[in-house]
Design a protein around this motif. Structure first.
Motif, short mmCIF file in Angstrom:
data_model
loop_
_atom_site.label_atom_id
_atom_site.label_comp_id
_atom_site.label_asym_id
_atom_site.label_seq_id
_atom_site.Cartn_x
_atom_site.Cartn_y
_atom_site.Cartn_z
N VAL A 330 0.90 -1.53 -0.35
CA VAL A 330 -0.24 0.06 0.03
C VAL A 330 0.95 1.40 -0.22
O VAL A 330 1.49 1.46 0.78
N LEU A 331 1.25 1.71 -0.93
CA LEU A 331 2.08 3.29 -1.37
C LEU A 331 1.32 4.60 -0.95
O LEU A 331 0.36 4.65 -2.39
N GLU A 332 1.31 5.50 0.28
CA GLU A 332 0.72 6.14 0.31
C GLU A 332 0.93 7.60 -0.38
O GLU A 332 2.33 7.68 -0.22
N MET A 333 0.11 8.13 -1.14
CA MET A 333 0.21 9.58 -1.72
C MET A 333 -0.09 11.06 -0.83
O MET A 333 -0.80 10.64 -0.29
N ASP A 334 0.90 11.87 -1.54
CA ASP A 334 0.55 12.81 -0.62
C ASP A 334 -0.59 13.75 -0.95
O ASP A 334 -1.29 14.84 -0.43
N TYR A 335 -1.42 13.02 -2.54
CA TYR A 335 -2.65 14.01 -3.05
C TYR A 335 -3.42 12.75 -3.66
O TYR A 335 -3.00 12.00 -3.59
N SER A 336 -4.41 13.53 -3.06
CA SER A 336 -5.60 12.33 -4.54
C SER A 336 -5.14 11.77 -5.98
O SER A 336 -5.24 12.18 -6.56
N ILE A 337 -5.22 10.12 -5.90
CA ILE A 337 -5.43 10.29 -7.06
C ILE A 337 -5.87 10.06 -8.07
O ILE A 337 -7.08 10.12 -7.90
N VAL A 338 -5.79 10.92 -9.12
CA VAL A 338 -6.71 11.72 -9.98
C VAL A 338 -6.43 10.56 -11.51
O VAL A 338 -7.81 9.23 -11.68
N ASP A 339 -5.59 9.96 -11.50
CA ASP A 339 -5.50 8.58 -12.68
C ASP A 339 -3.86 7.29 -12.82
O ASP A 339 -3.23 8.58 -12.23
N PHE A 340 -4.16 6.94 -13.20
CA PHE A 340 -2.62 6.09 -13.04
C PHE A 340 -3.01 5.19 -14.34
O PHE A 340 -3.80 4.26 -14.72
N LEU A 341 -1.47 4.93 -14.99
CA LEU A 341 -1.37 4.08 -15.57
C LEU A 341 0.17 3.51 -15.31
O LEU A 341 0.43 3.30 -14.96
N THR A 342 -0.19 1.59 -16.28
CA THR A 342 0.76 0.67 -15.93
C THR A 342 1.52 1.17 -17.12
O THR A 342 1.26 0.33 -18.53
N LEU A 343 2.66 1.17 -17.44
CA LEU A 343 4.23 1.04 -18.16
C LEU A 343 4.46 -0.09 -18.35
O LEU A 343 5.12 -0.76 -17.65
N CYS A 344 5.05 -0.55 -19.78
CA CYS A 344 4.78 -2.24 -19.97
C CYS A 344 6.07 -2.06 -21.19
O CYS A 344 5.41 -1.63 -21.32
N GLU A 345 6.93 -3.09 -20.40
CA GLU A 345 7.87 -3.46 -22.14
C GLU A 345 7.13 -3.91 -23.86
O GLU A 345 8.23 -3.09 -24.83
N THR A 346 6.19 -3.99 -23.84
CA THR A 346 5.05 -4.10 -25.06
C THR A 346 3.85 -3.66 -24.79
O THR A 346 3.86 -3.38 -24.37
N PRO A 347 3.95 -3.00 -26.17
CA PRO A 347 2.78 -2.41 -26.76
C PRO A 347 1.01 -3.21 -26.85
O PRO A 347 0.15 -2.81 -27.53
N TYR A 348 1.75 -4.58 -27.31
CA TYR A 348 1.18 -5.57 -27.24
C TYR A 348 0.29 -5.76 -26.19
O TYR A 348 0.78 -6.52 -25.71
N PRO A 349 -1.13 -5.81 -26.60
CA PRO A 349 -2.35 -6.51 -24.99
C PRO A 349 -2.13 -7.64 -25.53
O PRO A 349 -2.36 -8.17 -23.85
N ASN A 350 -1.37 -8.64 -26.05
CA ASN A 350 -1.86 -9.64 -26.72
C ASN A 350 -0.64 -10.79 -26.25
O ASN A 350 -0.37 -12.12 -26.48
N ASP A 351 0.02 -10.26 -25.78
CA ASP A 351 1.53 -10.35 -24.96
C ASP A 351 1.42 -10.53 -23.72
O ASP A 351 1.36 -9.58 -22.96
N PHE A 352 2.61 -10.97 -22.55
CA PHE A 352 3.25 -10.96 -22.03
C PHE A 352 3.54 -9.31 -21.38
O PHE A 352 4.42 -8.62 -22.15
#
Length: 1057
Positions: A330-352
């Protein structure tokens, strides 16, 4: 009495048809006093307002999008702007909530149901197309990877499809009543999620707010499966294999579903709920606003979510939860969370996916979390998003800095300890930044804790905390002496910096001044090197002779070539309270007495503090200046002025503002009864120093008091009238505003008097009443003599007047070029000097040598003085007004500066009414704003090859187990789905099409943009032609049928006849 020129008056009467500008020019340049004119090189066409880039954290962020190929991050705001983050800068462009980035373009959705298509392939992103929905509200958008078809969900539960290239609606529509069960009697609510199956692009997953999820077959145009849950849905995420998906709900639960098992979820998780006994349902928690499901090849998948905390955790900060296998962080933030995204090694959704970072958009910050390291440290942010993490109290800009300055600041700034950050580089590294054609470097310094910024990219170079030299109060009940400020007592008000010598001087709100030297070596000092305490009190009393009953000497005539000098003074510190129990000789802040470790960078050289005087606090400092060549620092406030020799650690000058005038005081000063119990010496301002042994450096002849200068102080008691300006000497709150404060200080080497034949070191002092006074400086020779002999300070008698408070002063040579202040080159003072360098230092000529009377220098100078109301150009040494310009009558100037451009000098003013005005020095033309070169803008889009798609493998290709593609063009095109209703949405051509091409970068990118725009225009024309042709064809068909029917009817009639 003012003298008038009769010839000038007669000329003015006879030339009645002359213009007002000619009359003003005749007034400013009398025929008998014509001065050499400054050659004009600047014209109005050289200036133009041009916004290049906006830095800093966006106001009220609302959405987030990331291009995995270009490595560009876009942040949308509620105010309709879009911040694009690349390497190494952040660029702000008008926009709104961001929903998708594709190669070279950005799609944004506004709160008024308008979609924008932005072209990022040019230096100034521009809108190519807009689409305004008229009958439905847009609630969700989804743009699949490498697709030109955008799915748009609405509040009514329908889904429309937009062609991104032409930004037109397709005739293919998914209606809500066809997606849900026929037996359902209620509306499913707005669309909150749209995504296609990673392994089958023909399957579309639609999430409705009520809790219903539908898997829609695009080809057959029907629902394959429907999944129902009791709680409302906030977000949905796929597993990369396309066999499972996860939903987040309003009760703080996560449900995992198998695609082929719609009856109930495979697993229900409450990440922050208390698990009750007897198998009861956990207590409800706060809604989970968003969830993402990312897989790895070598371990358990990541489930990342925001929200879902228990209602019992009152007052807990917003959290981001990372679930990986059996561990939950559980990672506490200083301000309210508006949005988040996960950065991945591949842009293709059908791969790991192999996630490596999480971008968390907060209300006032942007955080990147490293998922590959234990403890999930954050990346160090290279953007100046934290420029307002503490209130900015002052800001200074420096151009044309030495070439080695920025590398030096960067090297010491990189060594500052930053604990808790990831060791990896910042992952958002797309785009590139054009440094432009300029060959100079620029630096911005902001106050509070002094960060240095490299301007073009606004990259943080170095941070300095000035509060380290002071003791902080640990006891809350302890009453501090900082009664003069309500805000932070360590806040910085004024910054004075010499880039060449790297000397830095700051003035704080607690009436303190700190001088710093730059060093690449780390030092540990037992105590602060030297601290000076200065008593500066504004109080007029009867003039008393400093030496008993001895009569004061005769006043020195104004303009005398050899006025009496003002010797330096040093008095030992007195007690901390006066006889009547009031605070006395007490500074506002307490300097540390423990050893101080000073890291490489800026190290404390001297601390100067104004002290309490007889129960009255010191006034805040209003002006500050430092000169490395002279080794002097000067500061002033509403009480007076003080000058300090930071090389000898001694106070040279400590005078009230009235004392600077001497007998030439143009104002009527009201005397008051002396307060001898509070001030030991009437009419004098006392200097106390906690440094011992400073006075032993001076001879007895130099230690004489400034009786000659004080004898000039004349205070007549004359009744005030309506035309005089009230000058009260009281220290009450009513009188503080009416005091004459020191508002501008400038060290220079120029002509101090009219009779001077050569320039000499001096200090120009500007006050809030529009007066400019000149103080002459007599500097000792350089080398060791500079540290032994005192600096002699004496008044010059020169007084100049302007309307309004003096803001800025500068000097020009005879050709109109800016004369920079004298400075010393930087050298490392913590390293012992070699013998050769010492010999050179001994033989070095003094900074200023007084010229002999026989010396004659023909070249003159110009002093440019800017006040709140007007600006003047004074010719030196004659002190005649060469040019005068009234800047404003209805407002006043907040900030003014004399700016050196590539082809001339101009005066730039920022007024209180929000106007920015620039004036040429000679012709006083009101110019426009500077045009920033296009080469200074960066490229958001850079040619990057798209990564290869994952290999399907032999058996998957043979038996069809791989991802299934979909020909969206055939499915959503006009030939198969028809045209959408024109009343549903309105297409608006973007205003940035033609202008965007004009502002695009030259070369291949610009040519491609022009060609693409031409093709778009040609396509639009062809489509219009095709529509008209089809209409004509249909009308021709109808006419042919009608003619055939008429022919048949006529034939039948003829046969009957």
């Amino acid at each position: 009495m003012r003298k008038f020129n009769i010839r000038k008056v007669l000329d003015g009467l006879t030339a009645g048809s002359s213009s007002a500008s000619q009359q003003q020019q005749q007034q400013q340049h009398p025929p008998g006093n014509r001065e050499p004119e400054i050659q004009e090189t600047l014209q109005s066409e050289h200036f133009q307002l041009c916004k290049t880039v906006r830095h800093g954290f966006p106001y009220q962020p609302s959405a987030l999008a990331f291009d995995p190929v270009q490595k560009i991050l876009a942040v949308g705001t509620q105010t309709g702007s879009c911040l694009t983050l690349c390497d190494p800068v952040d660029c702000s462009t008008p926009g709104s909530s961001v929903h998708g980035i594709l190669q070279g373009a950005l799609v944004s959705a506004l709160a008024d149901d308008t979609l924008h298509l932005w072209n990022l392939r040019q230096k100034r992103p521009a809108i190519l197309h807009s689409l305004k929905f008229c009958r439905e509200r847009v609630t969700f958008c989804h743009l699949p990877f490498q697709s030109k078809w955008l799915y748009v969900g609405t509040e009514r539960g329908n889904i429309h499809i937009v062609n991104v290239e032409s930004f037109t609606l397709s005739g293919y529509v998914i209606m809500w009543n066809k997606a849900i069960e026929l037996s359902s009697k209620s509306h499913p609510g707005p669309v909150v999620h749209i995504s296609d199956n990673p392994m089958d692009e023909g399957k579309l997953l639609i999430g409705f707010e009520s809790g219903t999820v539908v898997l829609w077959d695009l080809k057959s145009k029907k629902a394959d499966y429907r999944y129902t849950y009791d709680e409302a849905i906030h977000s949905v995420a796929w597993h990369h294999e396309g066999k499972q998906f996860i939903c987040s709900h309003s009760d703080g639960t996560l449900t995992i579903w198998n695609v082929r098992s719609p009856a109930k979820p495979v697993q229900t998780i409450t990440p922050h709920g208390k698990q009750l006994k007897d198998g009861k349902k956990p207590e409800p928690c706060k809604p989970i606003l968003k969830v993402e499901f990312k897989t790895t090849r070598s371990g358990e998948p990541f489930i990342i979510l925001s929200g879902g905390l228990s209602y019992d955790t009152v007052g807990r900060r917003p959290c981001l939860t990372v679930m990986h296998g059996k561990s939950t962080a559980v990672l506490e933030m200083d301000y309210s969370i508006v949005d988040f995204l996960t950065l991945c090694e591949t842009p293709y959704p059908n791969d790991f996916q192999e996630p490596y970072a999480v971008v968390v958009l907060l209300e006032k910050d942007l955080v990147l979390i490293d998922l590959a390291q234990n403890g999930y440290p954050i990346f160090e942010n290279p953007y100046p998003l934290s420029i307002h993490e503490s209130p900015v109290t002052c800001c200074e800009y420096f151009a044309d800095c030495p070439v080695d300055l920025i590398p030096a600041l960067y090297s010491v700034g990189a060594r500052q300890k930053r604990q808790g950050y990831s060791k990896k580089e910042w992952p958002i590294n797309g785009g590139n930044w054009g440094l432009g054609a300029q060959s100079y470097s620029e630096i911005i310094i902001t106050g509070y804790f002094i960060p240095f910024f490299f301007l073009v990219t606004l990259q943080v170079l170095y941070k300095l905390k000035t509060s380290k030299v002071f003791e902080k109060s640990r006891n809350k009940d302890e009453k501090p002496n900082t009664d003069i400020v309500d805000e932070d007592p360590y806040a910085i008000q004024i910054i004075s910096w010499c880039p060449e010598s790297r000397m830095l001087c700051i003035a704080g709100v607690s009436a303190h001044v700190i001088i710093y030297r730059f060093s690449k070596q780390e030092v540990i000092t037992e105590v602060i090197p030297v601290m000076l305490e200065v008593r500066l009190l504004y109080e007029i009393s009867d003039v008393e002779t400093p030496e008993g009953e001895q009569a004061p000497p005769l006043p020195t005539p104004v303009g005398s070539a050899n006025p009496q000098p003002i010797p330096p003074q040093s008095h030992p510190s007195t007690s901390s309270s006066s006889s009547d129990g009031l605070r006395d000789n007490v500074p506002c802040l307490k300097v540390k007495s423990s050893p101080l470790k000073q890291s490489p960078g800026y190290q404390t050289e001297l601390v100067i503090q104004l002290v309490w005087v007889s129960g009255e606090p010191p006034q805040q400092i209003t002006s500050l200046a430092v000169n490395s060549s002279y080794g002097l620092v000067v500061f002033g406030n509403c009480n007076g002025i003080a000058m300090v020799d930071y090389l000898q650690k001694a106070v040279l000058l400590n005078l009230g503002t009235i004392e600077l005038y001497g007998s030439n005081d143009p104002y009527r000063r009201e005397p008051r009864s002396p307060r001898k119990s509070r001030q030991p010496s009437g009419g004098m301002l006392i200097v106390t120093s906690c440094m011992c042994g400073v006075s032993s450096l001076y001879s007895e002849s130099v230690k004489k008091l400034r009786s000659s200068f004080l004898s000039k102080l004349f205070i007549p008691h004359i009744k005030d009238n309506s035309f005089s300006r009230s000058r009260s000497s009281s220290v009450t709150s009513i009188d503080k505003e009416s005091r004459e404060a020191i508002s501008a200080l400038h060290f220079c080497e120029t002509f101090t008097r009219k009779t001077d034949s050569a320039p000499s070191p001096c200090l120009w002092v500007g006050t809030t009443l529009g007066t400019v006074l000149v103080i002459a400086l007599n500097l000792p020779p350089g080398g060791e003599q500079r540290l032994l002999q005192p600096v002699i300070v004496s008044p010059s008698g020169t007084i100049l007047r302007l309307k309004g408070a003096i803001l800025r002063m500068a000097f020009l040579d005879s050709t109109g070029c800016l004369v920079p202040p004298a400075h010393e080159p930087w050298k490392e003072h913590n390293v012992p000097e070699e013998k050769d360098e010492k010999e050179k230092l001994k033989k070095r000529r003094p900074v200023s040598v007084s010229p002999s009377s026989s010396q004659e220098i023909s070249e003159n100078q110009y002093a440019v003085i800017c006040s709140e109301k007007q600006a003047k150009v004074i010719s030196l040494p004659s002190q005649n007004c060469a040019y005068k310009q009234n800047i404003t009558e209805t407002s006043f100037v907040l900030r003014g500066d004399i700016v050196s451009l590539s082809n001339g000098i101009c005066l730039a003013c920022f007024c209180a009414n929000g106007h920015i005005m620039t004036f040429s020095i000679s012709s006083r033309q009101n110019l426009q704003f500077a045009l920033i070169l296009k080469e200074m803008l960066g490229e958001l889009f850079t040619p990057v090859e798209t990564p290869e798609a994952p290999n399907r493998g032999f058996f998957k290709g043979l038996f069809g187990g791989g991802a299934q593609s979909l020909d969206r063009e055939e499915l959503f095109g006009e030939s198969s789905s028809g045209k959408a209703s024109r009343s549903l949405a309105q297409h608006i051509p973007g205003p940035g099409g033609i202008e965007g091409v004009k502002g695009a970068a030259s070369g291949v990118v610009g040519e491609l943009a022009r060609a693409r725009l031409a093709l778009d225009e040609r396509g639009q024309k062809l489509s219009d032609l095709e529509e008209r042709t089809a209409a004509m064809l249909s009308s021709a068909d109808s006419f042919s049928k009608h003619a055939h029917e008429v022919c048949l009817s006529n034939r039948c009639l003829s046969q009957k006849a």
